[in-house]
Design an enzyme around this catalytic site. Structure first.
Site, PDB file in Angstrom:
ATOM      1  N   TYR A 192     -10.532  -4.411   3.594  1.00 18.48           N
ATOM      2  CA  TYR A 192      -9.595  -3.976   4.622  1.00 18.48           C
ATOM      3  C   TYR A 192     -10.398  -3.775   5.901  1.00 18.48           C
ATOM      4  O   TYR A 192     -11.187  -2.843   6.010  1.00 18.48           O
ATOM      5  CB  TYR A 192      -8.929  -2.676   4.168  1.00 18.48           C
ATOM      6  CG  TYR A 192      -7.831  -2.129   5.073  1.00 18.48           C
ATOM      7  CD1 TYR A 192      -7.750  -2.413   6.430  1.00 18.48           C
ATOM      8  CD2 TYR A 192      -6.853  -1.290   4.545  1.00 18.48           C
ATOM      9  CE1 TYR A 192      -6.756  -1.904   7.227  1.00 18.48           C
ATOM     10  CE2 TYR A 192      -5.842  -0.759   5.334  1.00 18.48           C
ATOM     11  CZ  TYR A 192      -5.808  -1.073   6.674  1.00 18.48           C
ATOM     12  OH  TYR A 192      -4.814  -0.543   7.471  1.00 18.48           O
ATOM     13  N   ASP A 247      -5.638   9.561   9.661  1.00 17.62           N
ATOM     14  CA  ASP A 247      -4.304   9.069   9.977  1.00 17.62           C
ATOM     15  C   ASP A 247      -3.850   9.517  11.364  1.00 17.62           C
ATOM     16  O   ASP A 247      -4.146  10.624  11.808  1.00 17.62           O
ATOM     17  CB  ASP A 247      -3.285   9.577   8.940  1.00 17.62           C
ATOM     18  CG  ASP A 247      -3.563   9.033   7.556  1.00 17.62           C
ATOM     19  OD1 ASP A 247      -4.155   7.945   7.470  1.00 17.62           O
ATOM     20  OD2 ASP A 247      -3.197   9.699   6.569  1.00 17.62           O
ATOM     21  N   GLU A 273       0.875  -1.173   0.000  1.00 16.84           N
ATOM     22  CA  GLU A 273       0.000   0.000   0.000  1.00 16.84           C
ATOM     23  C   GLU A 273       0.909   1.219   0.000  1.00 16.84           C
ATOM     24  O   GLU A 273       1.801   1.335   0.842  1.00 16.84           O
ATOM     25  CB  GLU A 273      -0.907   0.027   1.233  1.00 16.84           C
ATOM     26  CG  GLU A 273      -2.012  -1.003   1.223  1.00 16.84           C
ATOM     27  CD  GLU A 273      -2.883  -0.940   2.461  1.00 16.84           C
ATOM     28  OE1 GLU A 273      -2.663  -0.045   3.317  1.00 16.84           O
ATOM     29  OE2 GLU A 273      -3.773  -1.781   2.614  1.00 16.84           O
TER      30      GLU A 273
END
Length: 274
Positions: free
Chosen positions: A176, A61, A50
């Site tokens: 995911y 994040d 990734e």
């Protein structure tokens, strides 16, 4: 046509082994250093890569990946350079799947159609765009699928059975599973909790399920690998990069530091009983 992502997961499934999915930020800590790191990942044991697309407002994040994105932006990394990095990587590796991960804004500004053409030409295999929900599939997801790219969707502990069908409707390549609610790198996942969560998702899809957020060491990677089709590691790798820097630049041991950790994680994943 089968994508590299689909082929890789199929091959690993035959070997009864989970995939090690590694995340690094494109352009961190500089273009050449970043390319060297990405080139080293497969040999160290990464099954899929990734590649983060640096963005100025990375809301999902954690601090480590935010810092990696800022280092990349400071070094001059752009979306165009990220595609170039993939193209340069493909000169010596035509097998390892690459997924671009990030936010929609840079793609939108670049132009969706132009981006998809260039991404496919560069050798990108899939996309993870964290701020585009299923309700916005016509924006990027459906055009990406039409262009031959996998569109990987995130599922979380709060994605219930009523929501899962919408999340999975146009997902391809793999799912995911974000094992922890919150930002990246916040805490370590509990394998005993992850197992039932993965099983629940698999009741809704035949796609492989890779688990990420908070995996930092071989022991945790192995525990997750025994319960999922893939293990995603990002924060630990970008932290290995940060710790190796000398005056903000790649040090003599930067690539080796990342490769060493990937090797340890790979051995943990390979040793898992599935």
């Amino acid at each position: 046509m089968t994508t590299r992502i689909e082929s890789r997961f199929a091959a690993l499934a035959k070997s009864r082994r989970a995939a090690l999915v590694t995340f690094v930020m494109a352009g961190d800590p500089g273009y050449e250093a970043s390319l060297a790191i990405v080139k080293a990942l497969p040999g160290a044991g990464a099954d899929l890569i990734e590649l983060g697309m640096p963005f100025t407002d990375p809301m999902a994040d954690g601090p480590a990946i935010q810092a990696a994105g800022l280092r990349a932006l400071k070094s001059g990394q752009t979306l165009v350079k990220t595609l170039q990095l993939v193209s340069d990587f493909r000169k010596s590796d035509d097998a390892t799947p690459i997924v671009l991960m990030g936010y929609y804004n840079p793609i939108y500004v670049h132009g969706v159609e132009k981006f998809l053409i260039e991404a496919k030409a560069a050798g990108v295999d899939g996309l993870i765009v964290v701020d585009l929900p299923p309700e916005e599939d016509e924006e990027l997801c459906l055009p990406a699928l039409k262009a031959g790219l996998n569109f990987v969707r995130l599922a979380t502990p709060t994605t219930d059975d009523a929501r899962l069908p919408a999340v999975l409707a146009n997902t391809s390549g793999f799912v995911y599973y974000v094992s922890i609610t919150g930002i990246t790198g916040a805490a370590a996942p509990n394998a005993d909790v992850v197992g039932p969560a993965v099983a629940r998702i698999k009741r809704h899809t035949h796609l492989p399920v890779a688990v990420g957020f908070g995996v930092r060491d071989a022991e945790t990677a192995g525990a997750i690998a025994g319960r999922a089709d893939g293990v995603v590691v990002g924060t630990a790798l970008v932290e290995a990069i940060r710790k190796s820097l000398v005056d903000g630049r790649a040090g003599p041991g930067t690539t080796e530091a990342v490769a060493k950790l990937v090797g340890e994680l790979s051995r943990g994943v390979a040793g898992a009983t599935r």
